[in-house]
Write a protein that holds these residues in place. Sequence first.
Motif, PDB file in Angstrom:
ATOM      1  N   TYR A   5       0.836  -1.201   0.000  1.00 54.87           N
ATOM      2  CA  TYR A   5       0.000   0.000   0.000  1.00 54.87           C
ATOM      3  C   TYR A   5       0.874   1.256   0.000  1.00 54.87           C
ATOM      4  O   TYR A   5       2.022   1.235   0.442  1.00 54.87           O
ATOM      5  N   LEU A   6       0.319   2.339  -0.463  1.00 57.41           N
ATOM      6  CA  LEU A   6       0.979   3.631  -0.396  1.00 57.41           C
ATOM      7  C   LEU A   6       0.546   4.330   0.888  1.00 57.41           C
ATOM      8  O   LEU A   6      -0.614   4.212   1.313  1.00 57.41           O
ATOM      9  N   SER A  11      -4.314   3.029  -2.261  1.00 59.44           N
ATOM     10  CA  SER A  11      -3.780   2.160  -3.306  1.00 59.44           C
ATOM     11  C   SER A  11      -4.106   2.762  -4.669  1.00 59.44           C
ATOM     12  O   SER A  11      -5.143   3.408  -4.837  1.00 59.44           O
ATOM     13  N   THR A  12      -3.222   2.551  -5.619  1.00 66.93           N
ATOM     14  CA  THR A  12      -3.480   3.048  -6.975  1.00 66.93           C
ATOM     15  C   THR A  12      -4.498   2.176  -7.703  1.00 66.93           C
ATOM     16  O   THR A  12      -5.016   2.560  -8.745  1.00 66.93           O
ATOM     17  N   LYS A  13      -4.794   1.001  -7.147  1.00 67.55           N
ATOM     18  CA  LYS A  13      -5.698   0.046  -7.802  1.00 67.55           C
ATOM     19  C   LYS A  13      -7.169   0.310  -7.507  1.00 67.55           C
ATOM     20  O   LYS A  13      -8.043  -0.173  -8.205  1.00 67.55           O
ATOM     21  N   SER A  58     -10.142   3.288  -5.739  1.00 67.23           N
ATOM     22  CA  SER A  58     -10.433   4.627  -5.218  1.00 67.23           C
ATOM     23  C   SER A  58     -11.008   4.504  -3.806  1.00 67.23           C
ATOM     24  O   SER A  58     -12.202   4.681  -3.575  1.00 67.23           O
ATOM     25  N   ASP A  73      -9.811   5.068   0.580  1.00 69.40           N
ATOM     26  CA  ASP A  73      -8.836   5.693   1.472  1.00 69.40           C
ATOM     27  C   ASP A  73      -9.082   5.269   2.914  1.00 69.40           C
ATOM     28  O   ASP A  73     -10.225   5.084   3.347  1.00 69.40           O
ATOM     29  N   SER A 114      -8.521  13.366  -1.986  1.00 74.25           N
ATOM     30  CA  SER A 114      -8.111  12.773  -0.714  1.00 74.25           C
ATOM     31  C   SER A 114      -7.886  13.830   0.369  1.00 74.25           C
ATOM     32  O   SER A 114      -8.090  13.559   1.554  1.00 74.25           O
TER      33      SER A 114
END
Length: 274
Positions: free
Chosen positions: A34-35, A47-49, A51, A53, A123
């Motif tokens: 995860y970011l 995650s970029t995968k 939408s 949060d 975000s």
Amino acid sequence: MASQTRSFMRCVSFCTAESYDLRELANSFKRKGYLTRLSRDVLHVFSTKKSADLFFFSHGSFVCWGFNKRQELKWVEYVKEFARNTLSTIESDHFCYQIGEEIAINTHDRFKIDVITLDADNSQVKLAISYGLAQAIKLEAFEDAIQIAIRKNGYLPEEIANSGVTSLSRNALFKRMGEIFLARSSINLNSEYLDTPEFFWRNPNLEPFYTITKKFLDIPSRVMALNQKLDVLQDLFDILNSQVEHRHSSMLETIIILLILIEIIISIFQFHFF
């Protein structure tokens, strides 16, 4: 376009503990791919995968955006490893959110649910609103803790008024006083989390979204009510403390009387036999 989407998504806030170790939590999410963005009091996980949060706050609350119920419960379990003093009862509050024309929070007339409307999937705006949601759910945990303490000890003033003393033993009195002190001190030590977060000093453009959340959830008046209940706890503590002092002084008086009696008996014995 995304801005025209009107489908509802889930937004849920949880309070599960007194605090989280955000640094260790961030490292754990990173290892899972995860970011993360970590600041002093909040961890943003995404995650970029997808939408969706996650916002974890150091005071033991977190907010999920865009997850289903099964995933939310997974995060509740996952965060336990990084929690300090987990709550016996998990607090949660449920909302729906949608992408619309302007940012607002309202109660849906037909479905009677609270709906957050965003003007874009931003975000930073989610974080600003999450600060308010996290404060509200933390406040709910505080309210429940105080209510339990008041409910458990609320009969004592009447008992003392009727009989002049309490039926509690000395040890039980000290235990109740300890419980009340812990409840009060825990809230007092964490009350800073109910103030306007430092995040908005650096990002004043986002503070209006926090403000509308705080107003919708009635946080200012709830904080005022919380302080009044803290005063009730202080009164209870003072009543119990006076009982302890009364018992202590009564015990000292009894000891003094016994010592005087012993001295009299010894004096009589010496007079008659010597």
